[in-house]
Design an enzyme around this catalytic site. Sequence first.
Site, short mmCIF file in Angstrom:
data_model
loop_
_atom_site.label_atom_id
_atom_site.label_comp_id
_atom_site.label_asym_id
_atom_site.label_seq_id
_atom_site.Cartn_x
_atom_site.Cartn_y
_atom_site.Cartn_z
N HIS A 270 3.12 0.30 9.30
CA HIS A 270 2.38 1.50 9.68
C HIS A 270 3.29 2.70 9.52
O HIS A 270 4.49 2.61 9.75
CB HIS A 270 1.90 1.41 11.14
CG HIS A 270 0.78 2.35 11.43
ND1 HIS A 270 0.98 3.66 11.77
CD2 HIS A 270 -0.56 2.17 11.40
CE1 HIS A 270 -0.18 4.26 11.95
NE2 HIS A 270 -1.14 3.39 11.73
N ASP A 328 -5.65 -3.40 11.26
CA ASP A 328 -6.47 -4.10 10.24
C ASP A 328 -6.18 -5.58 10.15
O ASP A 328 -6.88 -6.31 9.42
CB ASP A 328 -6.24 -3.44 8.88
CG ASP A 328 -6.81 -2.03 8.85
OD1 ASP A 328 -6.07 -1.10 8.49
OD2 ASP A 328 -7.97 -1.87 9.23
C1 SDX Z 1 -4.39 2.17 8.74
O1 SDX Z 1 -2.12 6.45 9.55
C2 SDX Z 1 -2.92 5.83 10.32
O2 SDX Z 1 -2.98 6.11 11.53
C3 SDX Z 1 -3.76 4.74 9.68
C4 SDX Z 1 -4.56 3.84 10.61
C5 SDX Z 1 -5.68 4.60 11.31
O3 SDX Z 1 -6.12 4.13 12.37
O4 SDX Z 1 -6.17 5.61 10.74
O5 SDX Z 1 -3.71 3.25 11.58
C6 SDX Z 1 -5.26 2.72 9.82
O6 SDX Z 1 -4.47 2.64 7.63
C7 SDX Z 1 -3.42 1.07 9.07
C8 SDX Z 1 -2.54 0.66 7.83
C9 SDX Z 1 -3.36 -0.30 6.99
N1 SDX Z 1 -2.63 -0.60 5.71
C10 SDX Z 1 -2.10 -1.81 5.50
O7 SDX Z 1 -2.07 -2.73 6.32
C11 SDX Z 1 -1.53 -1.99 4.08
C12 SDX Z 1 -0.17 -2.71 4.16
N2 SDX Z 1 0.77 -1.79 4.74
C13 SDX Z 1 1.62 -1.04 3.86
O8 SDX Z 1 0.99 -0.64 2.67
C14 SDX Z 1 2.38 0.05 4.61
O9 SDX Z 1 2.90 -0.51 5.73
C15 SDX Z 1 1.69 1.34 4.99
C16 SDX Z 1 0.93 1.95 3.85
C17 SDX Z 1 0.74 1.13 6.13
C18 SDX Z 1 2.78 2.30 5.41
O10 SDX Z 1 3.56 2.52 4.24
P1 SDX Z 1 4.99 3.17 4.39
O11 SDX Z 1 4.91 4.40 5.19
O12 SDX Z 1 5.64 3.23 3.04
O13 SDX Z 1 5.75 2.10 5.26
P2 SDX Z 1 7.23 2.29 5.74
O14 SDX Z 1 7.80 3.61 5.36
O15 SDX Z 1 7.24 1.92 7.18
O16 SDX Z 1 7.99 1.15 4.86
C19 SDX Z 1 9.31 0.85 5.22
C20 SDX Z 1 9.71 -0.31 4.33
C21 SDX Z 1 9.57 -0.03 2.85
O17 SDX Z 1 10.53 -0.87 2.21
P3 SDX Z 1 12.04 -0.24 1.90
O18 SDX Z 1 11.82 0.92 0.96
O19 SDX Z 1 12.62 0.19 3.25
O20 SDX Z 1 12.80 -1.38 1.27
O21 SDX Z 1 8.86 -1.44 4.60
C22 SDX Z 1 8.20 -1.82 3.40
C23 SDX Z 1 8.21 -0.60 2.51
O22 SDX Z 1 8.11 -1.01 1.15
N3 SDX Z 1 6.83 -2.19 3.77
C24 SDX Z 1 6.26 -3.36 3.50
C25 SDX Z 1 4.98 -3.31 4.07
N4 SDX Z 1 4.82 -2.13 4.68
C26 SDX Z 1 5.97 -1.44 4.49
N5 SDX Z 1 6.70 -4.43 2.82
C27 SDX Z 1 5.85 -5.49 2.71
N6 SDX Z 1 4.61 -5.52 3.25
C28 SDX Z 1 4.14 -4.45 3.93
N7 SDX Z 1 2.92 -4.46 4.45
#
Ligand code: SDX
Length: 394
Positions: A270, A328
């Site tokens: 998140h 989710d």
């Molecule tokens: C919602 O914003 C809101 O409030 C949204 C929401 C709402 O109520 O409106 O809460 C609803 O959209 C929830 C999120 C639903 N999406 C998913 O579940 C999709 C899977 N999640 C990822 O795509 C991701 O976690 C995001 C999009 C949610 C956040 O993306 P970020 O901001 O890039 O995540 P981050 O900066 O915390 O990532 C840090 C690291 C990164 O790797 P490094 O560059 O440090 O090596 O963690 C990795 C990311 O690549 N990472 C993941 C991951 N999520 C982050 N790696 C593997 N699987 C994942 N799910």
Amino acid sequence: KQGVFTYDPAFTATCSCDSDITFIDGEAGKLMYRGYSVEQLAEHSSYLEVCYLLLNGELPSADEMEAFRDAITHHTMINQSLVKFYDGFHYDAHPMAIMTGITGSLSAFYHDTTDVRDPEHRKIFAHRMIAKMPTIAAAAFKHSVGQPKIGPKNDLDYTSNLLRMMFAVPAEEYEVDPVAAKALDVLFMLHADHEQNASTSTVRMAGSTGANPYAALSTGIAALWGPAHGGANEAVLNMLAEIGDASQVPKYLEKAKDKNDPFKLMGFGHRVYKNFDPRAKVIRGYCHQVLEHYNMQNNKLFELALELERVALEDEYFVERKLYPNVDFYSGIIYQALGIPVNMFTPMFAIARTVGWAAHWCEMMADPKMRIARPRQVYTGYDLRDYVDIDKRG
Ligand code: SDX
């Protein structure tokens, strides 16, 4: 590319806004609507009461709640000429595509009678969309299954009406399961608002130009559809089905950690929560109750989701990056137990989030100091350079 201009941290000021509606503490995993924790609201309140709270800032008295429920009930129908729009969609159009189009087209119905500067008009917009979104979504589902659309019934509560409009057929009586209606009501409370998430910010940005609010709301549906946002609930179920069983969990965790592999653990991580998403905890608990009610205690997908969570939360990659299950991750388990098809999961999220989009739009439009949203950028392109005639180019 030529020199990158220096980053001016002050410009973030143009990308944020003040709001009294929702507060998130991402480190502590806390979420409050107008000062009330979502855990307490999910346990004691109802979705329509939460709608009143988000729109008005206070919990309603009994009379206020009665009047609000009545107002919503009397806006649930959609114009019959709007129903014709559904025939323009192919039968297998994604319901989110249909909802985006139908909601946007409401701007044509109400354009001349909506003055965004009038608080009464803003209130009617909010009531209309909270009321009509279930009717719009259910009609999209009926279109996809080739069944006659079923209109709302005024003597049913909000989620019972939605379930009946989705699953009733003219040929027989339909009895709403109160457990299903309650489960949806809890899920809708938990999805109602979430501060400046991507779809709400999109609605605010579109609305900040003074655009028609129905058109602005349709931009929120479009933004929510993405798998990185509300579309994740559908993506989680597809991911669990792809993983298949617990023996495959280690393989898929490695894929999620591999930067060269586009696979992400859907429903995990998140932008704001760097701790457990409080909504995921409530939904996980509710899964047990709903699955037991439907005799699905040994639901394979739920068991797989629990195992995926257990293994991921012991894995250094996820622990280091503070990646926890989000709203989710478990919601689809409940939707599926209620018989809701996977392509209707994100429409469920859109119905619930309509009040958040409307509350933020109303808050923004009521602010006399409101200005058009205009995010800035860090320019990384070329310095100034002269034009070269085509016959002199390399
Ligand atoms: C919602 O914003 C809101 O409030 C949204 C929401 C709402 O109520 O409106 O809460 C609803 O959209 C929830 C999120 C639903 N999406 C998913 O579940 C999709 C899977 N999640 C990822 O795509 C991701 O976690 C995001 C999009 C949610 C956040 O993306 P970020 O901001 O890039 O995540 P981050 O900066 O915390 O990532 C840090 C690291 C990164 O790797 P490094 O560059 O440090 O090596 O963690 C990795 C990311 O690549 N990472 C993941 C991951 N999520 C982050 N790696 C593997 N699987 C994942 N799910």
